[in-house]
Motif scaffolding. Structure first.
Motif, PDB file in Angstrom:
ATOM      1  N   CYS A   1       0.855  -1.184   0.000  1.00  0.00           N
ATOM      2  CA  CYS A   1       0.000   0.000   0.000  1.00  0.00           C
ATOM      3  C   CYS A   1       0.897   1.243   0.000  1.00  0.00           C
TER       4      CYS A   1
ATOM      5  N   CYS B   1       0.118   3.065   3.765  1.00  0.00           N
ATOM      6  CA  CYS B   1       0.480   2.494   5.079  1.00  0.00           C
ATOM      7  C   CYS B   1       1.528   1.386   4.966  1.00  0.00           C
TER       8      CYS B   1
ATOM      9  N   CYS C   1      -6.101  -0.686  -0.508  1.00  0.00           N
ATOM     10  CA  CYS C   1      -5.853  -1.233   0.825  1.00  0.00           C
ATOM     11  C   CYS C   1      -7.040  -0.935   1.749  1.00  0.00           C
TER      12      CYS C   1
ATOM     13  N   CYS D   1      -6.890   0.696   4.318  1.00  0.00           N
ATOM     14  CA  CYS D   1      -6.760   2.083   4.773  1.00  0.00           C
ATOM     15  C   CYS D   1      -7.193   3.086   3.708  1.00  0.00           C
TER      16      CYS D   1
HETATM   17 ZN    ZN Z   1      -2.868   0.893   3.471  1.00  0.00          ZN
END
Ligand code: ZN
Ligand code: OAD
Length: 248
Positions: free
Chosen positions: A125, A128, A146, A148
């Motif tokens: 990702c 993150c 992802c 996130c």
């Molecule tokens: Zn991520």
């Protein structure tokens, strides 16, 4: 004559490095980048292997890598990868430093493989840095995201990007400390990866090139074998095996 000098050094060598490029996988059916029919003669790296291009058109870049993954998945290690893995029987330390992302040295059984340009089976990702395996996705034309919310990218070093620093530092250390380095199937024009044989030479190693043609490195190499990696490497090590047996 080449063989004599090589076997002389190999018979006392403890640390051997193989520095490989796309040519080592050519006989597995994976195209090289440069030269006749090479990937970069047909496609533009600045549109596919570049972070800004990825941000502009992540779906296109993903489509390209999914296409390459599929090709790579269907290939297998060839006699060059296999011979390299088998050399662990003859020397204390064998290190493979590869510019290839195809995972074929690992699949052939090599124990220490420094992948200085990444690995197509891994992704991460951009936000993150969580890692994902390529098998974690079913690709339907869209770049994956992802948990996130960040975009996921292949773990491949693109043009203008840094190499993984810890991996490259370990690769350079192995090169500086080796007795013999085999430079196999690389045009040796992409830096900093191409410093590896130079580091080895500075450290006093014998530099042995295996390629189908002359390269940027040929001048600096101590010995050059012109031929296919999948033929030359088994030939060298079959001979070496015989000599080793005789000297026991
Ligand atoms: Zn991520
Ligand atoms: P190249 O495509 O630049 O060079 C491949 C080399 O393999 C050439 O010197 C060929 O003559 C040689 N070759 C072809 N078939 C062979 C065979 N059967 N046996 C032995 N040699 C053979 O590939 P690399 O040097 O790996 O970067 O390219 C370096 C980097 O440029 C790649 O890692 C990639 C690319 O852009 C990234 O993806 C970051």
């Amino acid at each position: 004559m080449n063989y004599e000098k090589l076997f002389d050094r190999l018979s006392t060598a403890k640390n051997v490095v193989f520095f490989t490029g796309a040519g080592v996988s050519a006989e597995s059916g994976i195209e090289t980048f440069r030269g006749a029919g090479g990937i970069w003669t047909k496609l533009k790296p600045e549109e596919l292997a570049n972070f800004n291009a990825f941000l502009k058109n992540p779906d296109l870049v993903w489509e390209w890598y999914q296409y390459r993954r599929k090709i790579i998945e269907e290939t297998k290690p060839n006699p060059a990868h296999i011979t390299i893995a088998e050399t662990e029987n003859y020397f204390n330390n064998v290190t493979v430093v590869t510019q290839n992302i195809d995972n074929l040295h690992n699949r052939a059984g090599s124990s220490i493989v420094y992948e200085v340009h990444g690995n197509i089976e891994r992704n991460y990702c951009v936000k993150c840095h969580t890692f994902y395996n390529s098998k974690d996705f079913t690709f339907e034309g869209k770049a994956p995201f992802c948990k996130c919310g960040g975009l996921i990218r292949p773990d491949i070093v693109w043009f203008g990007e840094m190499l993984p620093q810890d991996v490259f530092a370990s690769a350079e250390e192995a090169a500086r400390n080796c007795n013999v380095i085999f430079v196999v199937g690389t045009s040796a024009v992409v830096y900093p990866a191409a410093y590896i044989p130079i580091d080895a030479k500075k450290g006093g190693a014998l530099v042995v090139e295996i390629n189908v043609e002359e390269t940027e490195l040929t001048q600096m190499a101590d010995i050059s074998f012109f031929g296919k990696a999948g033929e030359v490497l088994p030939k060298i090590f079959n001979e070496f095996k015989k000599i080793k047996k005789l000297s026991l």
